[in-house]
Motif scaffolding. Structure first.
Motif, PDB file in Angstrom:
ATOM      1  N   SER A 159       0.833  -1.204   0.000  1.00 46.35           N
ATOM      2  CA  SER A 159       0.000   0.000   0.000  1.00 46.35           C
ATOM      3  C   SER A 159       0.865   1.250   0.000  1.00 46.35           C
ATOM      4  CB  SER A 159      -0.923   0.001   1.225  1.00 46.35           C
ATOM      5  OG  SER A 159      -1.626   1.222   1.331  1.00 46.35           O
ATOM      6  N   SER A 181       1.047   4.007  -3.016  1.00 44.86           N
ATOM      7  CA  SER A 181       0.689   5.407  -2.747  1.00 44.86           C
ATOM      8  C   SER A 181       1.717   6.372  -3.325  1.00 44.86           C
ATOM      9  CB  SER A 181       0.539   5.633  -1.238  1.00 44.86           C
ATOM     10  OG  SER A 181       1.800   5.582  -0.584  1.00 44.86           O
ATOM     11  N   GLU A 182       2.922   5.879  -3.577  1.00 46.47           N
ATOM     12  CA  GLU A 182       3.961   6.728  -4.162  1.00 46.47           C
ATOM     13  C   GLU A 182       3.639   7.103  -5.613  1.00 46.47           C
ATOM     14  OE1 GLU A 182       7.538   4.475  -3.704  1.00 46.47           O
ATOM     15  OE2 GLU A 182       7.560   4.664  -1.515  1.00 46.47           O
ATOM     16  N   TRP A 183       2.646   6.433  -6.208  1.00 48.11           N
ATOM     17  CA  TRP A 183       2.249   6.743  -7.574  1.00 48.11           C
ATOM     18  C   TRP A 183       1.319   7.944  -7.646  1.00 48.11           C
ATOM     19  CZ3 TRP A 183       4.066   5.557 -12.162  1.00 48.11           C
ATOM     20  CH2 TRP A 183       4.852   4.412 -12.310  1.00 48.11           C
ATOM     21  N   CYS A 184       0.822   8.412  -6.513  1.00 48.36           N
ATOM     22  CA  CYS A 184      -0.114   9.539  -6.527  1.00 48.36           C
ATOM     23  C   CYS A 184       0.499  10.728  -7.261  1.00 48.36           C
ATOM     24  CB  CYS A 184      -0.486   9.943  -5.103  1.00 48.36           C
ATOM     25  SG  CYS A 184      -1.598   8.806  -4.294  1.00 48.36           S
ATOM     26  N   SER A 185      -0.201  11.207  -8.265  1.00 51.68           N
ATOM     27  CA  SER A 185       0.195  12.325  -9.132  1.00 51.68           C
ATOM     28  C   SER A 185       1.293  11.948 -10.115  1.00 51.68           C
ATOM     29  CB  SER A 185       0.643  13.553  -8.318  1.00 51.68           C
ATOM     30  OG  SER A 185       1.953  13.404  -7.805  1.00 51.68           O
ATOM     31  N   ASP A 217      -4.060   6.998 -12.005  1.00 51.13           N
ATOM     32  CA  ASP A 217      -3.646   7.583 -10.734  1.00 51.13           C
ATOM     33  C   ASP A 217      -4.660   7.251  -9.649  1.00 51.13           C
ATOM     34  OD1 ASP A 217      -3.021   9.713  -8.672  1.00 51.13           O
ATOM     35  OD2 ASP A 217      -1.560  10.259 -10.206  1.00 51.13           O
ATOM     36  N   ILE A 218      -5.937   7.436  -9.968  1.00 53.67           N
ATOM     37  CA  ILE A 218      -7.004   7.153  -9.012  1.00 53.67           C
ATOM     38  C   ILE A 218      -7.109   5.655  -8.740  1.00 53.67           C
ATOM     39  CG2 ILE A 218      -9.501   7.261  -8.654  1.00 53.67           C
ATOM     40  CD1 ILE A 218      -9.475   9.881 -10.252  1.00 53.67           C
ATOM     41  N   ALA A 261      -4.369   4.552  -6.433  1.00 49.41           N
ATOM     42  CA  ALA A 261      -4.644   5.065  -5.084  1.00 49.41           C
ATOM     43  C   ALA A 261      -5.723   4.234  -4.403  1.00 49.41           C
ATOM     44  CB  ALA A 261      -5.060   6.531  -5.160  1.00 49.41           C
ATOM     45  N   ASN A 262      -6.745   3.837  -5.161  1.00 42.18           N
ATOM     46  CA  ASN A 262      -7.814   3.010  -4.589  1.00 42.18           C
ATOM     47  C   ASN A 262      -7.305   1.625  -4.203  1.00 42.18           C
ATOM     48  OD1 ASN A 262      -9.907   4.883  -4.654  1.00 42.18           O
ATOM     49  ND2 ASN A 262     -10.467   4.371  -6.761  1.00 42.18           N
ATOM     50  N   ALA A 281      -4.259   0.983  -3.288  1.00 39.93           N
ATOM     51  CA  ALA A 281      -3.472   1.228  -2.071  1.00 39.93           C
ATOM     52  C   ALA A 281      -4.380   1.341  -0.848  1.00 39.93           C
ATOM     53  CB  ALA A 281      -2.636   2.496  -2.236  1.00 39.93           C
ATOM     54  N   LEU A 282      -5.513   2.024  -0.997  1.00 39.88           N
ATOM     55  CA  LEU A 282      -6.446   2.170   0.123  1.00 39.88           C
ATOM     56  C   LEU A 282      -7.079   0.842   0.507  1.00 39.88           C
ATOM     57  CD1 LEU A 282      -8.193   5.551  -0.794  1.00 39.88           C
ATOM     58  CD2 LEU A 282      -6.704   5.109   1.179  1.00 39.88           C
TER      59      LEU A 282
END
Length: 284
Positions: free
Chosen positions: A67, A71-75, A83-84, A87-88, A90-91
């Motif tokens: 996770s 999360s390091e992929w955000c943006s 990207d989303i 992030a999902n 990872a969450l």
């Protein structure tokens, strides 16, 4: 905005110092419920509490570390949709980690690191933020740096395929809490696998460069596949993905991971744990 910033700076030495105040600052709350609230956490008869806790800790660490990596992929993903999606994923894994670490702590409280008296940190957070790299039990596959997008796709595909097969078996586990975690995770992991599988096919059938990167990434991930165990169901799924994509299974030797982690885990934990360790009395 400048006036608000000045006010906060006057009240606290740093932004993070505000976490020590008993109210809600910015995105930080103080009323998160115990993830196992209302659940009977009694270890079933015939199940060894320490073995159950160790197993949940291992599964939780796998989810937590991957996770963090995702999360390091955000943006930074190729486009907003991916990207989303990452992030999902990872969450989802973070949610699994929270439940599994909480179960480990309930089954064997001796696993939980000692914190300053009166610390409000819940057991699952203590396990996440106050253990050293030597105390983590995750597989090395999840702690490796992200590499390029193809490498992340290969890692998510392999990891989620094996974990989904495992969770399907865990739905029959004698411990009701672990069963419930497995049932909850099935849909999540199926989505993770399918997301990665679709991108695997896209990259394999894309340009020469995308296929080259995919094959190089798969070889790196494949060398750590043995950590996830021998699972015929998972292997069949991966064989189908490779066959559909026209990609051959890499002929790489397994990387020896016996007895430790890579140097990348300590660096990951240093970043992940820095705020919690600086403010062990903080409310999150």
């Amino acid at each position: 905005m400048a006036e608000v910033h000045t006010h906060e700076a006057d009240d606290h030495d740093s932004a993070y110092a505000g976490l020590l105040v008993n109210d809600a600052h910015w995105a930080f709350g103080t009323d998160f419920e115990d993830p196992l609230a209302g659940v009977d956490t009694t270890v079933p008869e015939g199940v060894d509490a320490q073995e159950l806790a160790a197993y949940c800790l291992q599964l939780g660490d796998d989810a937590l570390i991957l996770s963090q990596r995702l999360s390091e992929w955000c943006s930074r993903a190729p486009d907003l949709e991916e990207d989303i999606a990452l992030a999902n994923i990872a969450l989802d894994l973070l949610g699994q980690a929270r439940l599994l670490l909480a179960r480990a702590a309930a089954a064997d409280p001796s696993l939980v690191p000692a914190l300053p008296e009166g610390s409000p940190v819940p057991p699952e957070d203590a396990l996440a933020f106050f253990r050293s790299d030597r105390e983590f039990r995750n597989v090395c596959l999840v702690e490796l740096p992200n590499g390029d997008f193809a490498e992340t796709i290969c890692r998510v595909l392999v990891f989620s395929t094996y974990r989904l097969a495992l969770f399907q078996r865990l739905t029959a586990h004698p411990d009701a809490v672990l069963r419930a975690v497995a049932v909850k995770g099935l849909k999540e992991l199926a989505y993770h696998r399918d997301f990665a599988g679709r991108w695997f096919l896209t990259l394999a059938r894309g340009t020469e460069e995308s296929r080259r990167r995919l094959e190089a990434a798969l070889a790196q991930v494949w060398a750590y596949r043995h950590e996830l165990g021998d699972d015929q169901d998972a292997e069949v799924v991966l064989e189908q993905v490779l066959a559909t994509s026209g990609v051959a299974a890499p002929g790489v030797r397994p990387v020896s991971t016996v007895g430790g982690h890579t140097e990348h885990l300590s660096r990951l934990l240093a970043e992940m744990q820095v705020v919690a360790r600086a403010h062990p009395m903080g409310l999150w």
